[in-house]
Design an enzyme around this catalytic site. Structure first.
Site, short mmCIF file in Angstrom:
data_model
loop_
_atom_site.label_atom_id
_atom_site.label_comp_id
_atom_site.label_asym_id
_atom_site.label_seq_id
_atom_site.Cartn_x
_atom_site.Cartn_y
_atom_site.Cartn_z
NE ARG A 114 58.96 60.56 50.37
CZ ARG A 114 58.33 61.46 51.12
NH1 ARG A 114 58.14 61.24 52.41
NH2 ARG A 114 57.89 62.58 50.58
CB SER A 130 60.19 61.32 43.89
OG SER A 130 59.12 62.17 44.19
CD GLU A 147 61.22 57.99 46.83
OE1 GLU A 147 61.50 59.08 47.34
OE2 GLU A 147 60.09 57.71 46.42
P1 FAD Z 1 55.78 48.10 44.70
O1 FAD Z 1 56.36 49.01 43.70
O2 FAD Z 1 55.04 46.91 44.20
O3 FAD Z 1 56.93 47.61 45.69
C1 FAD Z 1 57.85 48.54 46.21
C2 FAD Z 1 58.81 47.79 47.15
O4 FAD Z 1 58.08 47.27 48.24
C3 FAD Z 1 59.46 46.58 46.46
O5 FAD Z 1 60.75 46.43 46.98
C4 FAD Z 1 58.58 45.42 46.89
O6 FAD Z 1 59.25 44.18 46.91
C5 FAD Z 1 58.19 45.84 48.28
N1 FAD Z 1 56.86 45.34 48.67
C6 FAD Z 1 55.69 45.56 48.03
N2 FAD Z 1 54.68 44.95 48.70
C7 FAD Z 1 55.26 44.35 49.76
C8 FAD Z 1 54.73 43.54 50.83
N3 FAD Z 1 53.44 43.26 50.96
N4 FAD Z 1 55.63 43.09 51.76
C9 FAD Z 1 56.96 43.36 51.67
N5 FAD Z 1 57.48 44.10 50.69
C10 FAD Z 1 56.64 44.60 49.75
N6 FAD Z 1 55.61 57.59 47.27
C11 FAD Z 1 55.51 58.41 48.36
O7 FAD Z 1 56.05 58.09 49.42
N7 FAD Z 1 54.81 59.57 48.30
C12 FAD Z 1 54.19 59.98 47.18
O8 FAD Z 1 53.56 61.02 47.18
C13 FAD Z 1 54.29 59.16 46.02
N8 FAD Z 1 53.73 59.56 44.86
C14 FAD Z 1 53.87 58.78 43.75
C15 FAD Z 1 53.31 59.24 42.55
C16 FAD Z 1 53.41 58.48 41.40
C17 FAD Z 1 52.79 58.97 40.12
C18 FAD Z 1 54.07 57.23 41.45
C19 FAD Z 1 54.15 56.37 40.22
C20 FAD Z 1 54.66 56.78 42.62
C21 FAD Z 1 54.57 57.55 43.79
N9 FAD Z 1 55.14 57.16 45.00
C22 FAD Z 1 55.02 57.95 46.12
C23 FAD Z 1 55.88 55.90 45.08
C24 FAD Z 1 54.97 54.66 45.35
O9 FAD Z 1 53.67 54.89 44.91
C25 FAD Z 1 54.92 54.26 46.82
O10 FAD Z 1 56.21 53.99 47.30
C26 FAD Z 1 54.03 53.04 47.06
O11 FAD Z 1 53.95 52.75 48.43
C27 FAD Z 1 54.53 51.78 46.33
O12 FAD Z 1 53.51 50.82 46.43
P2 FAD Z 1 53.44 49.58 45.46
O13 FAD Z 1 52.37 48.67 45.98
O14 FAD Z 1 53.32 50.00 44.06
O15 FAD Z 1 54.88 48.92 45.72
P1 NAP Z 2 56.48 70.24 45.83
O1 NAP Z 2 55.24 70.59 46.57
O2 NAP Z 2 56.79 70.92 44.55
O3 NAP Z 2 57.71 70.44 46.82
C1 NAP Z 2 59.05 70.26 46.32
C2 NAP Z 2 59.86 69.67 47.42
O4 NAP Z 2 59.96 70.59 48.49
C3 NAP Z 2 59.22 68.42 47.95
O5 NAP Z 2 60.07 67.37 47.65
C4 NAP Z 2 59.01 68.64 49.43
O6 NAP Z 2 59.64 67.69 50.26
C5 NAP Z 2 59.64 69.99 49.72
N1 NAP Z 2 58.66 70.82 50.45
C6 NAP Z 2 57.70 71.61 49.92
N2 NAP Z 2 57.04 72.25 50.89
C7 NAP Z 2 57.56 71.85 52.05
C8 NAP Z 2 57.30 72.15 53.40
N3 NAP Z 2 56.36 73.01 53.76
N4 NAP Z 2 58.04 71.52 54.35
C9 NAP Z 2 59.00 70.66 54.02
N5 NAP Z 2 59.30 70.32 52.74
C10 NAP Z 2 58.59 70.91 51.77
O7 NAP Z 2 56.52 68.65 45.60
P2 NAP Z 2 55.72 67.76 44.57
O8 NAP Z 2 56.68 67.10 43.67
O9 NAP Z 2 54.59 68.54 43.97
O10 NAP Z 2 55.13 66.63 45.51
C11 NAP Z 2 54.14 66.95 46.46
C12 NAP Z 2 54.23 65.96 47.61
O11 NAP Z 2 54.00 64.64 47.12
C13 NAP Z 2 55.60 65.95 48.29
O12 NAP Z 2 55.41 65.74 49.66
C14 NAP Z 2 56.29 64.77 47.66
O13 NAP Z 2 57.21 64.13 48.54
C15 NAP Z 2 55.11 63.82 47.38
N6 NAP Z 2 55.43 63.00 46.21
C16 NAP Z 2 56.26 61.94 46.39
C17 NAP Z 2 56.56 61.11 45.32
C18 NAP Z 2 57.44 59.90 45.51
O14 NAP Z 2 57.50 59.09 44.61
N7 NAP Z 2 58.12 59.76 46.61
C19 NAP Z 2 56.04 61.38 44.05
C20 NAP Z 2 55.24 62.49 43.92
C21 NAP Z 2 54.91 63.30 45.00
P3 NAP Z 2 58.95 66.28 50.62
O15 NAP Z 2 59.08 65.48 49.38
O16 NAP Z 2 59.81 65.81 51.75
O17 NAP Z 2 57.53 66.52 51.01
#
Ligand code: FAD
Ligand code: NAP
Length: 337
Positions: free
Chosen positions: A164, A238, A333
């Site tokens: 991340r 998250s 995050e």
């Molecule tokens: P924004 O929120 O608009 O921006 C985020 C940051 O990036 C800000 O600092 C902004 O200035 C910068 N930015 C945006 N666009 C640009 C650009 N073109 N150039 C330079 N900087 C830029 N993340 C995960 O990694 N895995 C997940 O599974 C995941 N699940 C999510 C589930 C939910 C329900 C929600 C709400 C969020 C989740 N996220 C997850 C977080 C998020 O969706 C991601 O990080 C996504 O990439 C953000 O995209 P955005 O366009 O909304 O960015």
């Molecule tokens: P989950 O499946 O309940 O798992 C809980 C945590 O355990 C996760 O954070 C995941 O780490 C870790 N995990 C589970 N299985 C794993 C494996 N086999 N190997 C290594 N790590 C493992 O998580 P969840 O909340 O339902 O989310 C599912 C996936 O979507 C995850 O990968 C999570 O990162 C992603 N997600 C991200 C965001 C965001 O905003 N960043 C929001 C929602 C969902 P990792 O997170 O490193 O995978």
């Protein structure tokens, strides 16, 4: 291009906070971005690039120029027996882009289905889910340098992707606006199903032979069951990163909590932050208009009418409780502005 003043960002941040930007503009091209840079310099305000607003916390009204990066377009630039090279504009919706790649028989991004936001933000935190990160299929990106106004190409190595994490959160933070991203996708599907209940979900749908759309739909189903839809309940996914700790702390935690959830990670251990919050008794916890989601404690939600201070107050409370109980620091995050 219309520069707007005192523009409400309520619909452009997935917490739905009622905050405004002093200046706001939609940029549909690199030339629009260059004009935005000139405008911001004249007004002496910083530029904040904005995609879907799903990974940020706007802590109040913003004395800045918010630039909604709306550059569209996606195309296959080359294809051979192994790889498909695809370039997408930063303003493309991430999930729609993923589904389009699958339709083009270009594989790899299926586990990243239904992540909110746009293509341009995906490299910022090297988005990841279900055992896949964009770095696994990333080739390069183009970004506009806010200092020089020149376009620069970043290779995989330049991006310094981590968990991340990327260079855009460190040495070049706030310096570039990403305009397009190029992916190296696979010509043949190699399902990655060994994460949680993904395999089981896919098998239930299709038996042994899993095609990319089945995997994508299975991921969507699991996500929709467990994660709140920001259009219904404001959230940014998250709220804390999963903390990475050393063996010694893990052993100590295992003595008191034999069921602690931990995964090996680059010679150390990644703890599930959601498990820590849950075990601290804070799953489904509510403090006024904010709380933790009742199906995944790692997601902080706006139950309606919350202020950014309410949210950050709750985040601080969770950090304290988790630290006092487990000796582990939780790092926020999403980017806080
Ligand atoms: P924004 O929120 O608009 O921006 C985020 C940051 O990036 C800000 O600092 C902004 O200035 C910068 N930015 C945006 N666009 C640009 C650009 N073109 N150039 C330079 N900087 C830029 N993340 C995960 O990694 N895995 C997940 O599974 C995941 N699940 C999510 C589930 C939910 C329900 C929600 C709400 C969020 C989740 N996220 C997850 C977080 C998020 O969706 C991601 O990080 C996504 O990439 C953000 O995209 P955005 O366009 O909304 O960015
Ligand atoms: P989950 O499946 O309940 O798992 C809980 C945590 O355990 C996760 O954070 C995941 O780490 C870790 N995990 C589970 N299985 C794993 C494996 N086999 N190997 C290594 N790590 C493992 O998580 P969840 O909340 O339902 O989310 C599912 C996936 O979507 C995850 O990968 C999570 O990162 C992603 N997600 C991200 C965001 C965001 O905003 N960043 C929001 C929602 C969902 P990792 O997170 O490193 O995978």
């Amino acid at each position: 291009m219309r520069m707007l003043e005192n523009y409400s960002l309520e619909a452009l941040n997935t917490f739905g906070f009622r905050v405004s930007a002093r200046y706001f503009v939609e940029a549909n091209s690199v030339e629009d971005l260059r004009e935005a840079i000139r405008f911001a310099a004249e007004k002496q305000v910083p530029i904040v690039p904005l995609g879907g607003g799903s990974n940020l916390v706007l802590s109040g009204d913003q004395d800045a120029l918010f630039v909604h990066v709306n550059i569209h377009g996606k195309k296959i630039t080359s294809r051979n027996d192994d790889l498909v090279s695809i370039t997408a504009g930063a303003g493309e919706n991430w999930h729609e882009f993923v589904r389009w790649t699958l339709g083009e028989q270009a594989y790899g991004l299926e586990n990243l289905s239904l992540i909110p936001g746009n293509v341009g933000a995906a490299p910022i935190q090297n988005i990841g889910a279900y055992g896949v990160e964009i770095k696994d299929y990333f080739h390069s990106l183009e970004a506009l340098d806010l200092q020089s106004g020149a376009l620069k190409t970043f290779t995989l190595e330049d991006c310094q992707f981590g968990y991340r994490d990327s260079v855009f959160k460190h040495s070049v933070r706030d310096r570039f606006i990403i305009t397009s991203v190029t992916f190296s996708l696979a010509e043949k599907l190699s399902p990655k199903l060994d994460y949680g209940r993904l395999k089981q979900e896919v098998e239930q749908r299709s038996g042994e032979c899993s095609d990319a759309f089945t995997i994508s739909e299975s991921v969507c189903d699991i996500r929709m069951e467990k994660l709140p839809d920001p259009l219904v309940l404001g959230n940014a996914g998250s709220f804390f990163k999963n903390p990475v700790v050393d063996e010694c702390l893990l052993r100590k935690l295992q003595t008191d909590y034999p069921d602690v959830v931990a995964y090996p990670f680059e010679g150390r251990w990644k703890l599930a932050a959601g498990w820590l919050i849950d075990r601290a008794g804070l799953k489904g916890f509510r403090q006024g208009a904010v709380g933790t989601f009742n199906k995944q404690a790692l997601v902080l939600v706006n139950h309606g009418g919350a202020s950014p201070d309410d949210l950050l107050g709750l985040a601080h409370h969770i950090q304290n409780v988790v630290h006092n109980r487990f000796g582990v620091e939780l790092e926020i995050e999403p980017r806080v502005y």
